[in-house]
Design a protein around this motif. Structure first.
Motif, short mmCIF file in Angstrom:
data_model
loop_
_atom_site.label_atom_id
_atom_site.label_comp_id
_atom_site.label_asym_id
_atom_site.label_seq_id
_atom_site.Cartn_x
_atom_site.Cartn_y
_atom_site.Cartn_z
N VAL A 1 19.67 36.70 57.93
CA VAL A 1 20.56 37.62 57.22
C VAL A 1 21.75 37.92 58.12
O VAL A 1 21.59 38.33 59.26
CB VAL A 1 19.85 38.93 56.86
CG1 VAL A 1 20.82 39.89 56.18
CG2 VAL A 1 18.66 38.65 55.96
N THR A 2 22.94 37.65 57.60
CA THR A 2 24.15 37.98 58.33
C THR A 2 24.81 39.16 57.62
O THR A 2 25.10 39.07 56.43
CB THR A 2 25.11 36.78 58.36
OG1 THR A 2 24.43 35.68 58.95
CG2 THR A 2 26.36 37.12 59.13
N ALA A 3 25.00 40.25 58.35
CA ALA A 3 25.65 41.42 57.75
C ALA A 3 27.12 41.43 58.14
O ALA A 3 27.48 41.06 59.26
CB ALA A 3 24.98 42.69 58.22
N LYS B 1 14.82 36.17 53.09
CA LYS B 1 15.48 35.39 54.14
C LYS B 1 14.61 34.25 54.65
O LYS B 1 15.09 33.37 55.34
CB LYS B 1 15.93 36.30 55.28
CG LYS B 1 14.83 36.72 56.22
CD LYS B 1 15.45 37.39 57.43
CE LYS B 1 14.35 37.90 58.35
NZ LYS B 1 14.89 38.62 59.49
N ALA C 1 22.83 47.66 57.93
CA ALA C 1 23.10 46.41 58.64
C ALA C 1 22.09 46.25 59.78
O ALA C 1 21.50 45.19 59.97
CB ALA C 1 24.52 46.40 59.18
N SER D 1 19.60 42.98 59.07
CA SER D 1 20.25 41.72 59.44
C SER D 1 19.81 41.20 60.80
O SER D 1 19.34 41.93 61.67
CB SER D 1 21.77 41.91 59.44
OG SER D 1 22.17 42.72 60.52
N THR E 1 25.32 40.22 62.95
CA THR E 1 26.28 41.14 62.36
C THR E 1 27.69 40.72 62.77
O THR E 1 27.93 40.32 63.90
CB THR E 1 26.03 42.59 62.83
OG1 THR E 1 24.75 43.00 62.38
CG2 THR E 1 27.07 43.54 62.26
N THR F 1 22.46 41.06 65.84
CA THR F 1 22.59 42.46 65.44
C THR F 1 22.19 43.41 66.57
O THR F 1 22.91 44.38 66.85
CB THR F 1 21.73 42.71 64.19
OG1 THR F 1 22.20 41.85 63.15
CG2 THR F 1 21.83 44.15 63.75
#
Lengths: 318, 252, 292
Positions: free
Chosen positions: B32-34, B195, B210, B214, B217, B231
């Motif tokens: 997961v990229t925030a 994810k 976030a 994530s 980030t 993150t």
């Protein structure tokens, strides 16, 4: 009290001030009330003038088929039928075309083209009906007689009871075509407004799922706006029913109860336009006004329905 | 299934206004990229460039490269329709189709793409609703209108709808900002589950969110990617002063 | 895009795009079907009309069809007078109703007036004629210009009321509040602050409504009626351009048909000029308001 201060207004002063503040509201309100009165006046006039006919034949007037001023025999059915036939055919032709135009203008046309195109479609609405009628008599009717009716009659459509032997140029069919042209602008512009009121995120949701633009338009935007499009059609139908000159000039003006679009016919508006100024007997005048009353009631119902639906379409159907 | 995305010098402008000013970023698969940053920093604009949603905004201009796998999605011969089958999107406000039933909301896209029919389609509906943790709540009323669902349920339906086209990448634009804390919690749990199979990019203005959901980030400011990293590192030990100012709440 | 897209899916995609384009093409056909009649009508009216519009046509009285020549001067004057009187009757009522609906109309009267205006805007024009016929022609015992004007006013008022209301609603509320905060009365606030700000759009509505009634024929057939002479007074029948177009068009004389086309050109020029002027005025105002 050393300084002189204006005394606080007493009861009298307050009333006067109230009036000074408010007279404008009451004055404009009185004129707004006049609009309401006018509608009542219309109903009253139509009712009073048509009363002899209703007392003679009652509601049976609506289904009587003879119209003979010489013998004093009157019935509204041929005219009601002619009006309904031409208006419904006009609607059948105009609705798909209008929706196509609305989709093009709201979903596809680039901004630079959109405004001029909207302008052109609205100009169509500005052409007076008598000018369409003139064009109908001298250009469209001969063309329809020579080139359109034979083609329709020879096609599979000719098998339907609605399209018999090609007849004269002035027919229910010709009148329907002109009416279609005349109601396209109103249906198209109201439909376009309905389409443009669809929230952007609805279309984006469809596109983000990999829908093509057409699929997003057809399955999401169009269904979301269906209430608005329906009311546009209802208002267009109201317009077609009440249209007078173009119909009078092309429908053929023959008292003729038929389903065959290729024959001459008559409409409610046309019989009034043709005979009211020359009607001599009281029952003749009152029968014409009675037709006017029916026309008014139908169009009042359609317009009210259309407007009410339009108000409700802001909340999507469930 | 999941694929990586790489942007190179990505710029987006609307008329004279440049909203994204040259961003290079590598989005890892199965993570997961925030994307965080103050309002107007270009984070949503950046996200929408990843599935070519700007194609439908007449004034928008996009330049640079966006690689999905090894192919530039703005390159010649790339069909945006096909791209969006592989890069799905969930919007800020839940936007189920109000004129369709719950089931039809989900089957709309698979039917168009010819992904499944008959029994397979029923299975697909059940599978994505289970993935979106909505199955138990709606299984008895699949034919009912989607409008009757609560806001949180609607958003999970939108996620299920996006999953039904079997995307590789899922873009989420502040998916919980219109929801209450309980519903937000469920969406976050869901993202954590998803994810494993998908590449997820989520735009959020909520830094705690976030930090919670994530792995990576990205901090955007004034159309630029200021800082990008794991993150944990970015929140505990930011390299850039502007990042620190933002995460400590000194602006934005 | 990659090997994962099996051939059927690629084919399917191509078909979907094809359908997309096909349907856009159909929409273009629909637009053409609407625009062709417009261009065609304009073409005929201008093409035929321009050959028969002459100085004589614009300035002399009609001649019997057997004599030839003659003009529609009385009808042109008649149209201007009938429409002008309709405006005199309709503008105050229409604008005042619009003001009431927009500024004070959040009550039963306002809502009724709004609903009935919308419904009246769709009133078949011939019904307006019947009402004026019953109220004025029958009472006075003869056809008259003023009864024609009354019929047209019935059609004019709702359009003006609706457009005025919409124009006033576009004026931001803080302008009213600023005026009230200075202790300015309702009348002055509306007449000096709100109405001037909306004046362009109000005028646009008046012009569009005028264009609409200028072309109306049906309500005049049995009110203003017709005449071969100069109008002798507003209580007398008068010729008008639209009614002349109709009666000349259905006559059996070739010479009169030509004059009908000439009259149509004059009418169309007036109506379209009003519309174009109104709409360009509107467009400029709208852009100005959305400007910042």
């Amino acid at each position: 009290m050393s300084r002189s201060v204006a005394p606080l207004p007493g009861r009298d002063g307050r009333a006067r001030r109230h009036l000074r503040q408010r007279w404008f509201r009451y004055a404009t309100g009185a004129l707004a009330l006049l609009v309401v009165v006018v509608v009542l006046l219309i109903v009253q006039q139509l009712w009073v003038q048509s009363r002899p006919t209703w007392s003679e034949w009652g509601l049976g007037f609506l289904v009587r088929t003879t119209w003979n001023p010489v013998q004093g025999e009157f019935g509204a059915l041929p005219f009601i039928a002619g009006t309904l036939l031409t208006s419904l055919m006009a609607l059948l032709i105009a609705v798909p075309i209008s929706i196509g135009i609305a989709i093009l203008l709201s979903e596809y046309a680039p901004r630079r083209l959109r405004d001029p195109l909207i302008f052109v479609v609205e100009l169509l609405a500005a052409v007076p009906s008598v000018v369409f009628g003139l064009w109908g008599i001298f250009v469209l009717a001969p063309l329809v007689q020579q080139h359109v009716m034979p083609v329709v009659a020879a096609s599979p459509l000719g098998l339907l009871p609605f399209f018999g032997e090609p007849g004269p140029g002035y027919t229910l069919f010709t009148a329907s075509l002109i009416l279609a042209v005349m109601i396209i602008p109103i249906i198209a512009s109201l439909s376009r407004e309905a389409l443009m009121a669809v929230p952007r995120d609805q279309k984006e949701a469809a596109l983000a799922l990999g829908a093509t633009r057409w699929e997003a338009t057809r399955h999401v935007v169009l269904t979301y706006a269906r209430g608005g499009i329906f009311s546009a059609a209802v208002l267009g139908l109201g317009r077609a029913l009440g249209e007078t000159m173009a119909t009078t000039m092309t429908i053929g003006n023959r008292v003729n109860l038929t389903l065959d679009y290729f024959q001459s016919g008559y409409s409610m508006t046309a019989i009034i336009a043709n005979e009211l100024r020359e009607a001599a007997s009281e029952i003749h005048v009152s029968s014409l006004v009675a037709i006017g009353l029916v026309l008014f009631l139908i169009s009042f119902l359609l317009n009210s329905l259309g407007r009410l639906l339009l108000m409700r379409t802001h909340t999507p159907g469930t | 299934m999941a694929e990586q995305m790489i942007t190179r010098d990505l710029k987006v402008s609307f008329g004279d206004h440049q909203a994204v000013k040259g961003v290079d970023m590598e989005i890892r698969p199965r993570a997961v990229t925030a994307i965080i940053g103050p309002s107007g920093c270009g984070k949503t604009t950046f996200l929408r460039a990843l599935n070519r949603m700007h194609d439908h905004t007449p004034s928008a201009r996009v330049s640079g490269e966006v690689l999905l796998g090894d192919r530039d999605i703005y390159g010649d011969g790339v069909d945006p329709v096909e791209l969006r089958i592989r890069v799905g999107m969930v919007f800020q406000r839940p936007n189920p189709f109000p004129t369709m039933s719950i089931r039809d909301n989900i089957t709309f896209a698979p039917k168009r793409h010819g992904l499944a029919k008959g029994k397979a389609l029923d299975d697909l509906v059940e599978r994505v609703l289970r993935q979106a943790a909505l199955w138990d709540e709606v299984k008895d009323r699949l034919g009912a209108s989607a409008v009757g669902l609560s806001g949180g349920q609607q958003q999970r339906l939108c996620i299920a709808r996006a999953l039904a086209v079997e995307p590789r990448v899922l873009l989420m634009d502040e998916p919980a900002s219109a929801l209450d804390p309980t519903a937000t919690q469920r969406i976050e749990d869901l993202i954590y589950e998803l994810k494993k199979d998908y590449t997820i990019v989520i735009v959020t203005h909520n830094m705690q969110q976030a930090a919670r959901v994530s792995d990576y980030t990205a901090f955007f400011y004034m159309g630029l990617l200021v800082e990008f990293g794991e993150t944990d590192g970015l929140f505990t030990n930011p390299r850039e002063e502007r990042t620190e100012a933002y995460i400590t709440g000194r602006f934005g | 895009m990659d090997t994962a897209s099996a051939p059927p899916r690629a084919l399917r995609l191509r078909l979907r795009h094809l359908r997309d384009r096909l349907l856009v093409a159909l929409c273009l056909v629909a637009l053409a079907l609407a625009v062709i009649p417009l261009v065609w009508v304009l073409w005929e009216v201008v093409g035929v009309g321009v050959r028969h519009v002459s100085w004589e046509f614009l300035t002399t009285l009609p001649q019997p069809p057997t004599v030839g020549g003659g003009g529609w001067a009385n009808a042109i004057v008649g149209s201007v007078v009938v429409v002008g009187m309709a405006m005199v009757m309709g503008v105050p009522v229409g604008v005042a109703t619009g003001i009431y609906m927009s500024e004070y109309g959040d009550n039963l009267l306002g809502k009724s007036a709004r609903f009935l205006s919308e419904v009246l805007a769709g009133l078949p024009s011939i019904v307006a004629g019947i009402v004026a016929y019953g109220l004025i022609v029958v009472t006075m015992g003869r056809f008259s210009a003023v009864s024609g004007s009354a019929a047209l006013a019935l059609l004019f008022i709702p359009i003006v009321a609706i457009t005025t209301q919409e124009a006033l609603k576009m004026v931001p509320g803080h302008q009213r509040e600023a005026s009230f905060a200075l202790g300015v009365s309702e009348a002055a606030t509306t007449l000096r602050v709100v109405l001037p700000a909306a004046m362009g759009n109000v005028l646009t509505g008046v012009m569009i409504a005028t264009a609409r009634i200028a072309g109306e024929t049906a309500p005049l057939l049995f009110t203003a009626f017709n005449s071969r002479y100069w109008m002798e007074g507003v209580d007398r029948p008068t010729a008008t351009i639209p009614v002349n177009i109709y009666s000349y068009a259905i006559s059996p004389f070739e010479h009169w048909h030509q004059q009908a086309w000439a009259g149509a050109l004059v009418l169309l020029a007036m109506v379209l000029a009003l519309n174009v002027a109104a709409r360009t005025l509107w467009a400029r105002r709208a852009r100005f308001m959305a400007g910042d």
